[in-house]
Design a protein around this motif. Structure first.
Motif, PDB file in Angstrom:
ATOM      1  N   TRP A 176     -49.149-129.253  38.163  1.00  0.00           N
ATOM      2  CA  TRP A 176     -49.232-130.257  37.094  1.00  0.00           C
ATOM      3  C   TRP A 176     -47.862-130.768  36.647  1.00  0.00           C
ATOM      4  O   TRP A 176     -47.717-131.353  35.574  1.00  0.00           O
ATOM      5  N   LEU A 177     -46.853-130.506  37.461  1.00  0.00           N
ATOM      6  CA  LEU A 177     -45.483-130.808  37.014  1.00  0.00           C
ATOM      7  C   LEU A 177     -45.104-132.278  37.159  1.00  0.00           C
ATOM      8  O   LEU A 177     -44.152-132.743  36.530  1.00  0.00           O
ATOM      9  N   GLU A 178     -45.871-133.011  37.978  1.00  0.00           N
ATOM     10  CA  GLU A 178     -45.527-134.423  38.160  1.00  0.00           C
ATOM     11  C   GLU A 178     -46.215-135.281  37.104  1.00  0.00           C
ATOM     12  O   GLU A 178     -47.294-135.814  37.328  1.00  0.00           O
ATOM     13  N   VAL A 179     -45.597-135.378  35.959  1.00  0.00           N
ATOM     14  CA  VAL A 179     -46.186-136.158  34.853  1.00  0.00           C
ATOM     15  C   VAL A 179     -45.509-137.525  34.787  1.00  0.00           C
ATOM     16  O   VAL A 179     -44.353-137.671  35.208  1.00  0.00           O
ATOM     17  N   PRO A 180     -46.220-138.546  34.270  1.00  0.00           N
ATOM     18  CA  PRO A 180     -45.576-139.859  34.168  1.00  0.00           C
ATOM     19  C   PRO A 180     -44.411-139.843  33.175  1.00  0.00           C
ATOM     20  O   PRO A 180     -44.351-138.950  32.311  1.00  0.00           O
ATOM     21  N   ALA A 181     -43.523-140.821  33.305  1.00  0.00           N
ATOM     22  CA  ALA A 181     -42.383-140.893  32.378  1.00  0.00           C
ATOM     23  C   ALA A 181     -42.872-141.259  30.982  1.00  0.00           C
ATOM     24  O   ALA A 181     -43.832-142.015  30.820  1.00  0.00           O
ATOM     25  N   SER A 182     -42.218-140.693  29.989  1.00  0.00           N
ATOM     26  CA  SER A 182     -42.574-140.975  28.593  1.00  0.00           C
ATOM     27  C   SER A 182     -41.918-142.289  28.160  1.00  0.00           C
ATOM     28  O   SER A 182     -41.206-142.921  28.934  1.00  0.00           O
ATOM     29  N   GLU A 183     -42.112-142.634  26.890  1.00  0.00           N
ATOM     30  CA  GLU A 183     -41.524-143.875  26.364  1.00  0.00           C
ATOM     31  C   GLU A 183     -40.012-143.913  26.520  1.00  0.00           C
ATOM     32  O   GLU A 183     -39.414-144.947  26.752  1.00  0.00           O
ATOM     33  N   ARG A 184     -39.372-142.720  26.391  1.00  0.00           N
ATOM     34  CA  ARG A 184     -37.905-142.741  26.544  1.00  0.00           C
ATOM     35  C   ARG A 184     -37.483-142.598  28.009  1.00  0.00           C
ATOM     36  O   ARG A 184     -36.318-142.346  28.316  1.00  0.00           O
ATOM     37  N   GLY A 185     -38.450-142.734  28.906  1.00  0.00           N
ATOM     38  CA  GLY A 185     -38.127-142.790  30.330  1.00  0.00           C
ATOM     39  C   GLY A 185     -37.904-141.453  31.002  1.00  0.00           C
ATOM     40  O   GLY A 185     -37.352-141.383  32.094  1.00  0.00           O
ATOM     41  N   GLU A 186     -38.327-140.353  30.340  1.00  0.00           N
ATOM     42  CA  GLU A 186     -38.138-139.033  30.943  1.00  0.00           C
ATOM     43  C   GLU A 186     -39.482-138.383  31.244  1.00  0.00           C
ATOM     44  O   GLU A 186     -40.470-138.620  30.550  1.00  0.00           O
ATOM     45  N   HIS A 187     -39.492-137.559  32.263  1.00  0.00           N
ATOM     46  CA  HIS A 187     -40.687-136.768  32.584  1.00  0.00           C
ATOM     47  C   HIS A 187     -40.601-135.486  31.767  1.00  0.00           C
ATOM     48  O   HIS A 187     -39.759-134.638  32.030  1.00  0.00           O
ATOM     49  N   GLU A 188     -41.454-135.400  30.752  1.00  0.00           N
ATOM     50  CA  GLU A 188     -41.262-134.364  29.727  1.00  0.00           C
ATOM     51  C   GLU A 188     -42.176-133.171  29.954  1.00  0.00           C
ATOM     52  O   GLU A 188     -43.369-133.329  30.243  1.00  0.00           O
ATOM     53  N   ILE A 189     -41.647-132.000  29.720  1.00  0.00           N
ATOM     54  CA  ILE A 189     -42.435-130.774  29.899  1.00  0.00           C
ATOM     55  C   ILE A 189     -43.567-130.689  28.878  1.00  0.00           C
ATOM     56  O   ILE A 189     -44.586-130.042  29.115  1.00  0.00           O
ATOM     57  N   THR A 190     -43.403-131.389  27.760  1.00  0.00           N
ATOM     58  CA  THR A 190     -44.455-131.404  26.739  1.00  0.00           C
ATOM     59  C   THR A 190     -45.790-131.829  27.356  1.00  0.00           C
ATOM     60  O   THR A 190     -46.847-131.317  26.984  1.00  0.00           O
ATOM     61  N   ASP A 191     -45.731-132.781  28.299  1.00  0.00           N
ATOM     62  CA  ASP A 191     -46.974-133.259  28.925  1.00  0.00           C
ATOM     63  C   ASP A 191     -47.605-132.180  29.802  1.00  0.00           C
ATOM     64  O   ASP A 191     -48.827-132.119  29.943  1.00  0.00           O
ATOM     65  N   VAL A 192     -46.769-131.349  30.398  1.00  0.00           N
ATOM     66  CA  VAL A 192     -47.295-130.229  31.194  1.00  0.00           C
ATOM     67  C   VAL A 192     -47.938-129.206  30.246  1.00  0.00           C
ATOM     68  O   VAL A 192     -49.045-128.707  30.485  1.00  0.00           O
ATOM     69  N   VAL A 193     -47.247-128.944  29.138  1.00  0.00           N
ATOM     70  CA  VAL A 193     -47.772-127.991  28.147  1.00  0.00           C
ATOM     71  C   VAL A 193     -49.126-128.494  27.626  1.00  0.00           C
ATOM     72  O   VAL A 193     -50.086-127.720  27.490  1.00  0.00           O
ATOM     73  N   ALA A 194     -49.208-129.804  27.377  1.00  0.00           N
ATOM     74  CA  ALA A 194     -50.468-130.380  26.856  1.00  0.00           C
ATOM     75  C   ALA A 194     -51.616-130.110  27.837  1.00  0.00           C
ATOM     76  O   ALA A 194     -52.730-129.751  27.426  1.00  0.00           O
ATOM     77  N   ARG A 195     -51.350-130.256  29.119  1.00  0.00           N
ATOM     78  CA  ARG A 195     -52.396-130.017  30.131  1.00  0.00           C
ATOM     79  C   ARG A 195     -52.811-128.536  30.125  1.00  0.00           C
ATOM     80  O   ARG A 195     -53.993-128.202  30.214  1.00  0.00           O
ATOM     81  N   VAL A 196     -51.816-127.654  30.012  1.00  0.00           N
ATOM     82  CA  VAL A 196     -52.123-126.210  30.002  1.00  0.00           C
ATOM     83  C   VAL A 196     -52.965-125.877  28.759  1.00  0.00           C
ATOM     84  O   VAL A 196     -53.923-125.102  28.833  1.00  0.00           O
ATOM     85  N   ILE A 197     -52.623-126.517  27.631  1.00  0.00           N
ATOM     86  CA  ILE A 197     -53.391-126.285  26.395  1.00  0.00           C
ATOM     87  C   ILE A 197     -54.847-126.723  26.587  1.00  0.00           C
ATOM     88  O   ILE A 197     -55.783-126.061  26.120  1.00  0.00           O
ATOM     89  N   ASP A 198     -55.026-127.845  27.319  1.00  0.00           N
ATOM     90  CA  ASP A 198     -56.390-128.347  27.571  1.00  0.00           C
ATOM     91  C   ASP A 198     -57.211-127.376  28.420  1.00  0.00           C
ATOM     92  O   ASP A 198     -58.410-127.238  28.237  1.00  0.00           O
ATOM     93  N   GLU A 199     -56.547-126.729  29.351  1.00  0.00           N
ATOM     94  CA  GLU A 199     -57.306-125.966  30.356  1.00  0.00           C
ATOM     95  C   GLU A 199     -57.297-124.451  30.142  1.00  0.00           C
ATOM     96  O   GLU A 199     -58.062-123.730  30.767  1.00  0.00           O
ATOM     97  N   TYR A 200     -56.405-123.962  29.312  1.00  0.00           N
ATOM     98  CA  TYR A 200     -56.281-122.508  29.102  1.00  0.00           C
ATOM     99  C   TYR A 200     -56.215-122.198  27.612  1.00  0.00           C
ATOM    100  O   TYR A 200     -55.924-123.079  26.800  1.00  0.00           O
ATOM    101  N   ASN A 201     -56.425-120.917  27.287  1.00  0.00           N
ATOM    102  CA  ASN A 201     -56.136-120.472  25.926  1.00  0.00           C
ATOM    103  C   ASN A 201     -54.647-120.143  25.848  1.00  0.00           C
ATOM    104  O   ASN A 201     -54.195-119.186  26.469  1.00  0.00           O
ATOM    105  N   VAL A 202     -53.911-120.944  25.121  1.00  0.00           N
ATOM    106  CA  VAL A 202     -52.459-120.748  25.034  1.00  0.00           C
ATOM    107  C   VAL A 202     -52.122-120.093  23.691  1.00  0.00           C
ATOM    108  O   VAL A 202     -52.564-120.552  22.636  1.00  0.00           O
TER     109      VAL A 202
END
Ligand code: TTP
Length: 396
Positions: A176-202
């Motif tokens: 899940w590491l290939e996330v789209p670029a955010s508004e500031r143009g960076e691929h942010e780990i927050t988006d990976v964390v969000a996916r993990v939160i959706d699929e697992y108990n974090v």
């Protein structure tokens, strides 16, 4: 579990200190900044360290080598600084199971990192007064041990729980590491964390203490923290006429001459010379081959490798880069008459350091003329000079 440590950043907010030394390799007590992160991972039981390097990456590689404290170390090169998710993605080929990710420029309390590794999937959080500049975590109303959401820099933060840049991911997150670029143009780990939160108990893991070292005064704060943890030890050559109080480390090959008073916490590194008649107050780091001479007072400062403060000077709450030469009688002001917080220029913008006491930041090879006066919050770029008798009020 493998630990991926992010150390590819340019450290632009840390300039001029990060110009010759990459930020993860700036000195914090007896080790580079990133070594504290790697140590936290090793102490928590990491069985391999994967360092993501980029800017000045060879310096990082030379320090850690292929084995560190008995643990294998490997490297992934991030070609372009395209964000934290992109940095972890650069290490993807090294990941083959659950994995931890830590920022190589953060200091964490060890108990939390231990817990993070045990609680995977988990994310470290710290309670802050104003979380609007962070990723903000929410937990379930009926279960504070379950993370339900992460939102990056929200205008209206739902909680005070800030994301502290330390994660334990399930093996599947590697995909899940290939996330789209955010508004500031960076691929942010927050988006990976969000996916993990959706699929697992974090699980949220609370940090008691945490420091994100991004700007020069935070390097001072990092040293205040880590010098404060050192146990006093004298291995160097200390005159009988010197007085050492509190926790003071004098490494082998360092010299403390007569008349010197050192009040810890202080670390005097190999090859450094202090005195005669110098006064060093904590928390102060005098790096390898630095010189602090006669009638010099240094308080709560970092004096980097090869720097000389030879005579009749006061340096307070300051960071001096490498091979700086401070002319006799140079004095640093570190407090305003109105007691207001000291401001500093970061990437062209004036920002408050939040510190009542802050002196100067001098890049490598700065030279001050005799009797220079330096005002609080001043930045001297690498190689800058001052004339004798000058009062310097603006960055140069
Ligand atoms: P930042 O502190 O956001 O970036 P930085 O270290 O380059 O500093 P500055 O903003 O002053 O230029 O990065 C957080 C952590 O992630 C830090 O440990 C560096 C690392 N990082 C990478 O390894 N690759 C990247 O592309 C980015 C953006 C950060």
């Amino acid at each position: 579990m493998k630990a991926v440590v992010l150390a590819a950043g340019q450290g632009t907010r840390m300039r001029p200190l990060s110009e010759s030394v990459p930020k993860p390799m700036l000195p914090v007590a007896d080790r580079p900044l990133a070594a504290h992160t790697v140590d936290a991972a090793v102490d928590a039981g990491a069985d391999e360290i994967v360092l993501v390097i980029g800017y000045e990456g060879e310096t990082v590689r030379n320090y850690f080598g292929t084995e560190y404290r008995g643990i294998p170390v490997s490297y992934a090169v991030q070609e372009e600084q395209a964000g934290t998710a992109d940095a972890v993605n650069a290490a993807r080929a090294h990941i083959d199971g659950p994995f931890a990710v830590l920022n190589g420029d953060n200091l964490y309390d060890q108990a939390a990192i231990d817990q993070l590794f045990d609680a995977c999937p988990a994310v470290c959080a710290i309670e802050v007064d104003d979380p609007s500049n962070y990723g903000v975590l929410s937990t379930a109303a009926d279960d504070p041990d379950l993370v339900t959401e992460i939102v990056e820099k929200p205008a209206d933060p739902p909680t005070n729980l800030a994301n502290a840049g330390a994660y334990a991911f399930p093996a599947e997150a590697r995909e899940w590491l290939e996330v789209p670029a955010s508004e500031r143009g960076e691929h942010e780990i927050t988006d990976v964390v969000a996916r993990v939160i959706d699929e697992y108990n974090v699980t949220p893991v609370s940090l008691e203490r945490w420091l994100d070292v991004g700007r020069p005064w935070e390097l001072l704060e990092a040293n205040e923290w880590k010098l404060g943890e050192l146990e006093g030890r004298i291995d160097g050559d200390v005159s009988e006429d010197a007085r050492l109080e509190g926790s003071v480390v004098v490494e082998a090959g360092a010299t403390i001459e007569p008349g010197v008073v050192i009040e810890g916490p202080a670390l005097i590194r190999e090859g450094a010379e202090v005195g005669p008649n110098a006064y060093v107050r904590g928390a102060t780091l005098i790096e390898t081959d630095a010189e602090v001479g006669h009638a010099v007072e240094i308080k709560n400062s970092v004096v980097s490798r090869g720097t000389s403060v030879s005579h009749l000077s006061y340096i307070g709450d300051s960071v001096l880069g490498r091979n700086v030469n401070i002319g006799a009688g140079t004095n640093v002001a570190n407090l305003r008459h109105d007691d207001a917080d000291i401001w500093f220029t970061v990437k062209g913008e004036r920002v408050s350091t939040g510190r009542r006491k802050f002196g100067v930041v001098a890049g490598d090879e700065v030279k001050t003329g005799i009797n220079t006066s330096l005002t609080p919050g001043l930045k001297l770029e690498a190689g800058a000079t001052t004339m004798s008798g000058e009062t310097v009020e603006r960055d140069r």
